[in-house]
Design a protein around this motif. Structure first.
Motif, PDB file in Angstrom:
ATOM      1  N   HIS A 178      24.769   1.479  45.426  1.00  0.00           N
ATOM      2  CA  HIS A 178      23.805   2.546  45.739  1.00  0.00           C
ATOM      3  C   HIS A 178      24.225   3.270  47.029  1.00  0.00           C
ATOM      4  CE1 HIS A 178      19.718   4.329  45.555  1.00  0.00           C
ATOM      5  NE2 HIS A 178      19.681   4.192  46.872  1.00  0.00           N
ATOM      6  N   LYS A 179      24.613   2.496  48.029  1.00  0.00           N
ATOM      7  CA  LYS A 179      25.000   3.095  49.322  1.00  0.00           C
ATOM      8  C   LYS A 179      26.326   3.847  49.201  1.00  0.00           C
ATOM      9  CE  LYS A 179      23.772  -0.912  51.496  1.00  0.00           C
ATOM     10  NZ  LYS A 179      23.739  -1.878  52.597  1.00  0.00           N
ATOM     11  N   SER A 180      27.266   3.267  48.449  1.00  0.00           N
ATOM     12  CA  SER A 180      28.574   3.918  48.302  1.00  0.00           C
ATOM     13  C   SER A 180      28.432   5.255  47.571  1.00  0.00           C
ATOM     14  CB  SER A 180      29.534   3.023  47.511  1.00  0.00           C
ATOM     15  OG  SER A 180      29.788   1.835  48.227  1.00  0.00           O
ATOM     16  N   ILE A 181      27.635   5.249  46.489  1.00  0.00           N
ATOM     17  CA  ILE A 181      27.445   6.503  45.729  1.00  0.00           C
ATOM     18  C   ILE A 181      26.675   7.501  46.591  1.00  0.00           C
ATOM     19  CG2 ILE A 181      26.477   7.559  43.646  1.00  0.00           C
ATOM     20  CD1 ILE A 181      26.828   4.822  42.243  1.00  0.00           C
ATOM     21  N   LEU A 200      23.737  14.452  38.281  1.00  0.00           N
ATOM     22  CA  LEU A 200      23.895  13.172  37.573  1.00  0.00           C
ATOM     23  C   LEU A 200      23.769  12.005  38.548  1.00  0.00           C
ATOM     24  CD1 LEU A 200      24.744  12.519  34.587  1.00  0.00           C
ATOM     25  CD2 LEU A 200      27.014  12.028  35.497  1.00  0.00           C
ATOM     26  N   ALA A 201      24.432  12.140  39.700  1.00  0.00           N
ATOM     27  CA  ALA A 201      24.411  11.063  40.694  1.00  0.00           C
ATOM     28  C   ALA A 201      22.990  10.843  41.221  1.00  0.00           C
ATOM     29  CB  ALA A 201      25.369  11.384  41.843  1.00  0.00           C
ATOM     30  N   VAL A 202      22.245  11.945  41.433  1.00  0.00           N
ATOM     31  CA  VAL A 202      20.886  11.807  41.989  1.00  0.00           C
ATOM     32  C   VAL A 202      19.989  11.041  41.013  1.00  0.00           C
ATOM     33  CG1 VAL A 202      18.774  13.110  42.550  1.00  0.00           C
ATOM     34  CG2 VAL A 202      20.955  13.767  43.572  1.00  0.00           C
ATOM     35  N   VAL A 255      27.774  11.224  47.628  1.00  0.00           N
ATOM     36  CA  VAL A 255      26.970  12.427  47.370  1.00  0.00           C
ATOM     37  C   VAL A 255      26.786  13.222  48.667  1.00  0.00           C
ATOM     38  CG1 VAL A 255      24.678  13.268  46.665  1.00  0.00           C
ATOM     39  CG2 VAL A 255      25.812  11.487  45.335  1.00  0.00           C
ATOM     40  N   LEU A 256      26.582  12.505  49.781  1.00  0.00           N
ATOM     41  CA  LEU A 256      26.421  13.194  51.071  1.00  0.00           C
ATOM     42  C   LEU A 256      27.690  14.010  51.388  1.00  0.00           C
ATOM     43  CD1 LEU A 256      24.790  13.772  53.616  1.00  0.00           C
ATOM     44  CD2 LEU A 256      25.556  11.604  54.570  1.00  0.00           C
ATOM     45  N   ALA A 257      28.856  13.406  51.146  1.00  0.00           N
ATOM     46  CA  ALA A 257      30.110  14.123  51.402  1.00  0.00           C
ATOM     47  C   ALA A 257      30.218  15.334  50.465  1.00  0.00           C
ATOM     48  CB  ALA A 257      31.297  13.179  51.189  1.00  0.00           C
ATOM     49  N   LEU A 275      17.537  16.930  49.307  1.00  0.00           N
ATOM     50  CA  LEU A 275      18.734  16.098  49.113  1.00  0.00           C
ATOM     51  C   LEU A 275      19.261  15.559  50.434  1.00  0.00           C
ATOM     52  CD1 LEU A 275      20.750  17.995  46.385  1.00  0.00           C
ATOM     53  CD2 LEU A 275      20.549  15.518  46.538  1.00  0.00           C
ATOM     54  N   PHE A 276      19.423  16.455  51.411  1.00  0.00           N
ATOM     55  CA  PHE A 276      19.936  15.997  52.706  1.00  0.00           C
ATOM     56  C   PHE A 276      18.957  15.015  53.350  1.00  0.00           C
ATOM     57  CE2 PHE A 276      22.997  19.560  52.609  1.00  0.00           C
ATOM     58  CZ  PHE A 276      24.135  18.840  52.934  1.00  0.00           C
ATOM     59  N   GLY A 277      17.653  15.293  53.190  1.00  0.00           N
ATOM     60  CA  GLY A 277      16.647  14.401  53.767  1.00  0.00           C
ATOM     61  C   GLY A 277      16.762  12.990  53.190  1.00  0.00           C
TER      62      GLY A 277
END
Ligand code: HEM
Length: 183
Positions: free
Chosen positions: A52-55, A23-25, A59-61, A101-103
């Motif tokens: 955008h940066k906060s979300i 959903l976040a992506v 997501v990265l975490a 995703l990580f990229g």
């Protein structure tokens, strides 16, 4: 529902991480496309990129947690109905989704840290700039972020279609076990 994955289905933690990140992506992709078109006087001009940066960092975490969780509680083996090619395609596809995703997330982080500033997360705390000042950092990371985001969203769409094909055409348990039901 059990928290851990079992041999026949995904557990609650993997399911929440999968659908939450999905959903976040899609949300981040829409937000990203919209915010770059905002004009100078829009009241969202600063708020949208901050969101955008906060979300993205959240997501990265979650993705780091997801990788860790795979070691603690490995995903169930492929449904018995999957042939060798389907098993290989699913494994390779999932791996590509992780790498993509990580990229995208790391490239996004590198755009923001290019000038050496940390990134505020929902105004609560700041993620420090660990990498900054590389030659053309913002431009190169920006191009990678843009093209990888498109690739990821298209690939995730195909991945979703494959899941729907398994459900409606092959009538197997691939989708239901990612919805918390037993295979
Ligand atoms: C940005 C969107 C998405 C991403 C990044 C993504 C990523 C992944 C990944 C990495 C896996 C492997 C299991 C894991 O590690 O959690 C997975 C499994 C799965 N995904 Fe997605 N997914 C997305 C969207 C969707 C959508 C839209 C659907 C369905 C319509 C879907 C259905 C499934 C199913 C059924 C599985 C389990 C497959 C199996 O057990 O072999 N995913 N997904």
């Amino acid at each position: 529902m059990q928290l851990r994955n079992s041999s026949s289905r995904y557990g609650l933690i993997s399911i929440v991480l999968h659908w939450g990140v999905a959903l976040a992506v899609f949300g981040l992709f829409g937000l990203g496309l919209w915010m770059v078109g905002l004009d100078y006087y829009s009241s969202w001009r600063h708020t949208a990129p901050e969101l955008h940066k906060s979300i993205g960092l959240t997501v990265l975490a979650l993705m780091l947690l997801r990788v860790l969780w795979r070691f603690v509680s490995p995903p169930p083996p492929a449904p018995a109905t999957h042939d060798a090619f389907t098993r290989f395609a699913a494994k390779a596809g999932h791996m590509l989704l992780y790498v993509g995703l990580f990229g995208v997330l790391i490239a996004g982080y590198l755009i923001s840290t290019a000038e050496g500033a940390g990134i505020p997360v929902f105004g609560l705390f700041e993620v420090p700039a660990l990498v900054s000042g590389l030659p053309d950092q913002a431009d190169i990371a920006g191009a990678i972020h843009f093209y990888l985001a498109w690739g990821l969203v298209i690939f995730a769409g195909l991945h979703g279609l494959a899941a729907l094909k398994h459900h409606f055409i092959d009538r197997d348990a691939t989708l239901v076990r990612m919805l918390g039901r037993k295979a």
